[in-house]
Design a protein around this motif. Structure first.
Motif, mmCIF file in Angstrom:
data_model
loop_
_atom_site.group_PDB
_atom_site.id
_atom_site.type_symbol
_atom_site.label_atom_id
_atom_site.label_comp_id
_atom_site.label_asym_id
_atom_site.label_seq_id
_atom_site.Cartn_x
_atom_site.Cartn_y
_atom_site.Cartn_z
ATOM 1 N N GLN A 160 -29.915 26.281 -31.215
ATOM 2 C CA GLN A 160 -30.983 25.710 -30.472
ATOM 3 C C GLN A 160 -31.227 24.448 -30.851
ATOM 4 N N SER A 178 -39.708 37.662 -30.749
ATOM 5 C CA SER A 178 -40.306 36.350 -31.630
ATOM 6 C C SER A 178 -41.461 36.654 -32.390
ATOM 7 N N ASP A 268 -39.338 31.362 -32.138
ATOM 8 C CA ASP A 268 -39.467 31.803 -30.839
ATOM 9 C C ASP A 268 -38.017 32.134 -30.696
ATOM 10 N N GLU A 270 -36.856 34.747 -28.789
ATOM 11 C CA GLU A 270 -36.654 34.985 -27.325
ATOM 12 C C GLU A 270 -36.019 33.709 -26.523
ATOM 13 N N GLN A 271 -37.022 32.697 -26.770
ATOM 14 C CA GLN A 271 -36.400 31.461 -26.102
ATOM 15 C C GLN A 271 -34.713 30.990 -26.704
ATOM 16 N N THR A 274 -32.525 33.238 -24.657
ATOM 17 C CA THR A 274 -32.559 33.047 -23.296
ATOM 18 C C THR A 274 -31.646 31.853 -22.865
ATOM 19 N N ASN A 275 -31.785 30.741 -23.823
ATOM 20 C CA ASN A 275 -30.973 29.520 -23.781
ATOM 21 C C ASN A 275 -29.640 29.401 -24.245
ATOM 22 N N LEU A 303 -33.755 39.709 -21.051
ATOM 23 C CA LEU A 303 -33.528 38.212 -20.865
ATOM 24 C C LEU A 303 -32.552 38.175 -19.909
ATOM 25 N N ASN A 305 -29.342 37.464 -20.071
ATOM 26 C CA ASN A 305 -28.266 36.247 -20.303
ATOM 27 C C ASN A 305 -26.952 36.891 -20.368
#
Length: 350
Positions: A160, A178, A268, A270-271, A274-275, A303, A305
């Motif tokens: 990230q 998160s 976080d 979850e973010q 997600t990314n 999510l 993904n």
């Protein structure tokens, strides 16, 4: 995660470590017949902390295409961690790199369980990963990461932050939800001394108080100063007290005060998931008492993904073994054959 068991072990091993430069924790072991593989020792320098970190790359003697760096969970680990999985990877023509945590075996620095955060340990991981990628012996190879438990936090956080760029990742029993949700699950299971910090007749009341601390810290970033964190905790305690969280509700209050715990609450995840654009495998056992196999998998599925494949192993615990209880011995790294084969086959399929 090894949590409380590690604290007991740390006390009894400090003298041994002082006498033995290549100290190996009790729950680790060298793989058998290492002469079957080529070996390169690696030395990386963490400029921020001014410490050298050491590890070893083991390579099949035959031509190979992939390398994995194993990043273990919390607690002290040397380059002899996850020895059974390491041997299976090597026998399947996949090179393996492992390293000594700071303050463990040959790596410099000091290992302090409650003070070292995912940010500092993540910096160590990123520094030695970048050094690994520079080795001429593995030029043009696909290099991936296997992150177990806290190790998974380090790897996904490193991606990230653009500190590492692996070709693939295995995220093994690591939080997806998160801002401290993992600690609710551990409170439910009576872990990490949390029941003594939230003495309530039902979990929902305890969760309500825990949320006050989690949500207050979640408004901040990793870069907040100690002074800012102290002010946030004062604010959270004041709100919690208004909700009846007084001394009768805890024996000794420490939630969200240790740097290691506080840093996780701020994340976080979850973010991050997600990314995630890197091909990834998420694995967990249904008997995991440290990380919620239901809640994390449900969140990950939500999510949507497509870069992440999910595998859940029935009847296996946090270390993907069939042991009914996690005990601090070599059995924690005795991964079940179904699980290790699944990891190996997924990597080979890339």
């Amino acid at each position: 995660m090894k949590f409380i068991l590690i604290f007991i072990f740390l006390i009894t091993t400090q003298f041994i470590k002082a006498q033995n430069k290549r100290f190996i924790p009790e729950y680790e072991s060298a793989i058998l017949n290492q002469e079957r593989f080529d070996k390169i020792d690696v030395n990386a320098y963490n400029e921020t902390e001014k410490i050298h970190l050491y590890g070893t790359l083991l390579m099949p003697k035959e031509t190979f295409e992939k390398v994995v760096m194993i990043v273990p969970g919390s607690g002290e680990d040397s380059r002899e961690n996850h020895f059974k999985l390491t041997e299976e990877l090597l026998l399947n023509n996949i090179a393996v790199f492992r390293y000594d945590d700071r303050g463990v075996s040959e790596s410099e620095g000091t290992f302090q369980e409650v003070r070292l955060t995912v940010n500092e340990l993540g910096e160590d991981m990123a520094v030695i990963f970048q050094k690994l990628k520079q080795l001429p012996a593995i030029k043009d190879k696909k290099i991936g990461l296997i992150g177990h438990s806290m190790g998974g936090m380090l790897t996904v956080d490193g991606v990230q932050k653009n500190k590492i760029q692996p070709d693939f990742m295995v995220q093994w029993a690591t939080p997806v939800q998160s801002f401290g949700e993992i600690f609710k699950y551990q409170l439910k299971n009576g872990l990490s001394g949390l029941p003594q910090q939230f003495k309530y007749g039902n979990l929902e009341d305890a969760y309500q108080i825990m949320d006050i601390f989690n949500k207050t810290l979640a408004t901040t970033k990793d870069t907040t100063t100690l002074k800012q964190d102290i002010e946030l905790l004062k604010k959270a305690r004041k709100m919690a007290k208004k909700q009846g969280y007084t001394q009768k509700r805890y024996e000794r209050f420490s939630y969200a005060t240790f740097p290691s715990q506080k840093a996780i609450i701020k994340k976080d995840f979850e973010q991050m998931y997600t990314n995630l654009t890197i091909p990834s495998l998420y694995i967990i056992g249904t008997n995991d008492i440290f990380v919620d196999p239901v809640g994390e998998v449900e969140k990950l599925k939500s999510l949507q993904n497509k870069n992440i494949e999910i595998k859940v192993f029935e009847g296996l615990n946090h270390y993907l073994t069939a042991e009914p209880e996690v005990k601090l011995g070599k059995e924690i790294y005795n991964i079940d054959g179904k699980a290790s084969s699944s990891i190996v086959n997924w990597i080979k399929s890339l």
